[in-house]
Motif scaffolding. Structure first.
Motif, PDB file in Angstrom:
ATOM      1  N   UNK A   5      -0.609   2.630  11.355  1.00  0.00           N
ATOM      2  CA  UNK A   5      -1.600   1.674  11.863  1.00  0.00           C
ATOM      3  C   UNK A   5      -1.000   0.290  12.101  1.00  0.00           C
ATOM      4  N   UNK A   6      -0.333  -0.270  11.090  1.00  0.00           N
ATOM      5  CA  UNK A   6       0.171  -1.637  11.213  1.00  0.00           C
ATOM      6  C   UNK A   6       1.284  -1.742  12.257  1.00  0.00           C
ATOM      7  N   UNK A  36       4.928  -2.465   2.883  1.00  0.00           N
ATOM      8  CA  UNK A  36       4.619  -3.863   2.628  1.00  0.00           C
ATOM      9  C   UNK A  36       4.334  -4.551   3.959  1.00  0.00           C
ATOM     10  N   UNK A  37       3.209  -5.237   4.019  1.00  0.00           N
ATOM     11  CA  UNK A  37       2.789  -5.922   5.235  1.00  0.00           C
ATOM     12  C   UNK A  37       2.578  -7.394   4.907  1.00  0.00           C
ATOM     13  N   UNK A  38       3.122  -8.280   5.753  1.00  0.00           N
ATOM     14  CA  UNK A  38       2.993  -9.716   5.531  1.00  0.00           C
ATOM     15  C   UNK A  38       2.177 -10.352   6.646  1.00  0.00           C
ATOM     16  N   UNK A  39       1.425 -11.396   6.269  1.00  0.00           N
ATOM     17  CA  UNK A  39       0.557 -12.093   7.212  1.00  0.00           C
ATOM     18  C   UNK A  39       0.751 -13.597   7.082  1.00  0.00           C
ATOM     19  N   UNK A  56       8.535  -0.324   5.619  1.00  0.00           N
ATOM     20  CA  UNK A  56       8.307   0.902   4.865  1.00  0.00           C
ATOM     21  C   UNK A  56       9.476   1.144   3.927  1.00  0.00           C
ATOM     22  N   UNK A  57       9.164   1.534   2.678  1.00  0.00           N
ATOM     23  CA  UNK A  57      10.189   1.860   1.693  1.00  0.00           C
ATOM     24  C   UNK A  57      10.020   3.307   1.260  1.00  0.00           C
ATOM     25  N   UNK A  58      11.114   4.092   1.330  1.00  0.00           N
ATOM     26  CA  UNK A  58      11.058   5.497   0.918  1.00  0.00           C
ATOM     27  C   UNK A  58      12.308   5.816   0.104  1.00  0.00           C
ATOM     28  N   UNK A  97       0.842  -1.189   0.000  1.00  0.00           N
ATOM     29  CA  UNK A  97       0.000   0.000   0.000  1.00  0.00           C
ATOM     30  C   UNK A  97       0.880   1.242   0.000  1.00  0.00           C
ATOM     31  N   UNK A  98       0.313   2.346  -0.437  1.00  0.00           N
ATOM     32  CA  UNK A  98       0.978   3.621  -0.244  1.00  0.00           C
ATOM     33  C   UNK A  98       0.860   3.977   1.234  1.00  0.00           C
TER      34      UNK A  98
END
Length: 202
Positions: A143-144, A188-191, A177-179, A137-138
């Motif tokens: 939150x995460x 990027x979030x992994x589950x 987070x990538x910037x 996501x952008x």
């Protein structure tokens, strides 16, 4: 290993306190599978007590399995319903995740070696199934990063205009987070899956 990837798809999340449901009606899908009839109540809260009733009798937990994200109850160990199946517990409400643009679903079998002395080749048996999800996501907020211990219900839509989606309960494993200079900030979030994986079309 089967890898399924969807782009420009929606992802829906559910966290927080559940809402109680008592004697919730289910639909018989045949083959000993029942699903909560009210689609808004199918994301069952695994952190709350749940009771499956066959008429007025409680079904022993050893005789059913729950697909937490899709609200399905699968009767096991040869158990057959005599009366009307109902469910008492809590359900979670889904909300669309903001600014998502890509997800991937990786489904894998868990194998155990089952060869014996004298066999020339390896033999393996599937003993379980596993799945993981990565969601891009952008970056919107933290939150995460502030909800690392939360339980999530993921609805991974294959077609934005349609209803086809993969449903699973999950625990978050990573959030990065990538910037870059003059670039949008991405996350990027992994589950990892918790319970079963279902494909829903309605």
């Amino acid at each position: 290993m089967a890898v399924l990837v969807g782009k420009n798809a929606d992802i829906y999340l559910a966290t927080g306190t559940g809402t109680s449901m008592t004697g919730e009606a289910v639909t018989d899908l045949t083959g000993g599978i029942y699903q909560i009839t009210d689609a808004a109540k199918r994301a069952i809260n695994p952190n709350a007590a749940i009771t499956v009733l066959d008429g007025v009798a409680t079904v022993p937990p050893a005789n059913y399995q729950i697909s937490w994200a899709s609200g399905k109850i699968r009767l096991t160990n040869g158990y057959s319903a005599i009366g009307t199946i109902t469910v008492t517990g809590q359900y979670l409400t889904l909300a669309q995740a903001a600014q998502g643009f890509e997800w991937s679903l990786d489904v894998t079998p868990v194998l155990e070696d089952t060869q014996t002395f004298g066999d020339s080749w390896k033999e393996r048996t599937v003993v379980q199934r596993d799945a993981s999800v990565t969601f891009a996501q952008f970056y919107n907020d933290g939150y995460f990063h502030t909800n690392l211990n939360s339980y999530y219900v993921l609805a991974l839509y294959i077609n934005v205009a349609g209803a086809d989606r993969y449903l699973l309960g999950a625990q978050m494993t990573t959030a990065g987070i990538t910037a870059g200079e003059n670039e949008t900030i991405k996350q990027n979030v992994s589950f990892a899956i918790h319970g079963g994986l279902d494909l829903a079309t309605s």
